[in-house]
Design an enzyme around this catalytic site. Sequence first.
Site, PDB file in Angstrom:
ATOM      1  N   ASP A 167       7.227  -4.456  -6.606  1.00 46.65           N
ATOM      2  CA  ASP A 167       6.348  -4.959  -5.546  1.00 46.65           C
ATOM      3  C   ASP A 167       7.073  -5.849  -4.546  1.00 46.65           C
ATOM      4  OD1 ASP A 167       4.003  -5.106  -4.151  1.00 46.65           O
ATOM      5  OD2 ASP A 167       3.094  -6.641  -5.388  1.00 46.65           O
ATOM      6  N   SER A 204      -0.334 -12.649  -0.338  1.00 46.19           N
ATOM      7  CA  SER A 204       0.680 -11.754  -0.881  1.00 46.19           C
ATOM      8  C   SER A 204       1.909 -11.691   0.024  1.00 46.19           C
ATOM      9  CB  SER A 204       0.103 -10.344  -1.045  1.00 46.19           C
ATOM     10  OG  SER A 204      -0.904 -10.325  -2.015  1.00 46.19           O
ATOM     11  N   HIS A 224       3.208  -3.929  -1.610  1.00 42.19           N
ATOM     12  CA  HIS A 224       1.830  -3.488  -1.385  1.00 42.19           C
ATOM     13  C   HIS A 224       1.264  -3.988  -0.057  1.00 42.19           C
ATOM     14  CE1 HIS A 224       0.645  -7.483  -3.184  1.00 42.19           C
ATOM     15  NE2 HIS A 224      -0.305  -7.383  -2.284  1.00 42.19           N
TER      16      HIS A 224
END
Length: 630
Positions: free
Chosen positions: A210, A288, A179
Amino acid sequence: MFIGKRSGVPTSRQISSTKDQGSQVHARNFKSSLTICKTLSLPAPVFHKDGGLSRHSASFIKAANTEANGANGTFAGADVLGDDASGIGSLVAASGILEQSDEDVDQSQRVAAAAATGPTKVTAEVRKKAWALRSVLKVFVTKVDPNYGMPWQMCPQRSSTGSAFVIDNERRWILTNAHVVTNGTAVYVRRPGLAKKFKADILAEAKVCDLALLTVPDPGFWDPELRAVEFEEVPELQSPIAVVGYPVGGDSLSITKGIVSRLALVRYSAAARLLGIQIDAAINPGNSGGPAFSDLDQGKVAGVAFSKNVSSTTDNIGYIIPLQVVRHFLDEYEALGKHRGVPSGGFQVQEMENPAQRAYLQVPEHRSGVVVVKVDPLSAAAAVLKENDVVMEVAGEPVADDGTIVFRDDERIDYTHLIHSKHVGDKLALKILRGGQELEVHYELALKDHLVPMLHGVDCIPSFFIVGGLVFMPLTQPFLEMVFGGGGKRSRRGDIPVPVLAAFNAFKTKKGQQVVILVQILAHEINRGYKYSVVPCETFNGKPLSNLRHLARLVDSCPDRYLNFGLEGGRLITLDKEEAVTYGPQILAVNAIASDRSDDLRQPPGPGEHDGDLDEGPAPPAASPHSHVA
């Protein structure tokens, strides 16, 4: 009290004043404290009139020294401050910076020693331990996302940042979250301490789990000091964790610490729940894709930071991706050059904890399992499983009545972990109970063909068809997230119509099947009086619809004067065909829409697609509220 200059050099007046107090020791203490403050980049110390160091300054010096040299608050093992903070008579420095003595020694030698040896030792130790931090990169992405709400256009361009880290120097692999880079038009990475950004290429992207793999073509990026970190198996509960990355709030590297709180199956995407590690270290936007170290000194990584629980009723719940999921992704990339996804078991189950139900299904007292309530008719499981079968073992592991299996000593996780750990094409062995008889069945695992597609670019793209101002689209998860939100504070998911939600519990009965929905009506005189939106369209002129391509073909070839669209619940929209053809271009022009249909509908049908009739059977019954997809 006396306040020294921030340069750390005492004035002659200050030294004279301390001498006037009758204590040369205090004068030396004053100079020594100034030297320490300069060495540790601290504000100048504050002294009382009696020459003693203030408690605040003493505590400040001790805390700073502790941070630089360890929790014992020492320079090379020597105590810096004693319990008496009113002076610095107990100040010592075993490394040659300072030494407590009653003799009158040359103060300039101590200052020179402090400047020459102290900072060098501290910096060398930090650099020695920080080699793993140099592998953590900041990712800069420019992206253009699809617009599922108005699929004839794209969303505005935007920029975002994330984190990544080097996992293989020889192959020049960099790992991050999918993402972080998805829909990226330009991706750059930057090493710690450098100003230059290097262009990165995306080697593989796995939205299901992911994860994404990057590389930097520029050889100048791959400095010899840039070493790869290593993954290790899932750490035990309460093991320390250090999350490293570039979260919001600054531009430099950030480290937050916590522990391993729990192991569980976590929602990675709309399409899969996979093994995840819950931690209590802070994970914020920008973290992230960064590593969560279990041992920073050795460069051991427990997982990849990727999400956190944003509920207003929870605190400090973050999730990292463990080695098992990362290994699955990398194995597929090495073998195929891409990640296909995680397979589905092809059946839905419910728990079997009720004694009456166990007796009805003839389950022996010493056995346990879960009850099959639905089987995907398009999966290989349909050939070997039936409703009311009891799944007692999956891949040789006993399944409890609550659907869990043993993971480690005192830990249990959902049995679907065993299925999702396999690859597409692997064989799955199940031990089932049918009519009181134990059977062992085997079948080949495959990806689930969702009736409602889940991921953009994986099983769906923006698609639309417009006739007479009526905008039709296939129902997809990205559309619902775009229109109703993804579950945050501004989410309107409670407004999603029940018939639309019901489609998520249904299986496809034929390849190419879609749920066609009327999304909105572009107002015009020819469609006046109709105010429907986000409602399934089931028929056209009495004919059941297979998919959006089927609807477009039926409209284009309709010989009748009227176009009748049958909506869910028996509702009907009728348009005059001649008016729809005449005013259609005007409606498109007013709304700045270039075409009445998306490009995919202009192309011939691809594999698995149909633009004709499908021999559809009755829709499968809704799943039990206690069931879940394997």
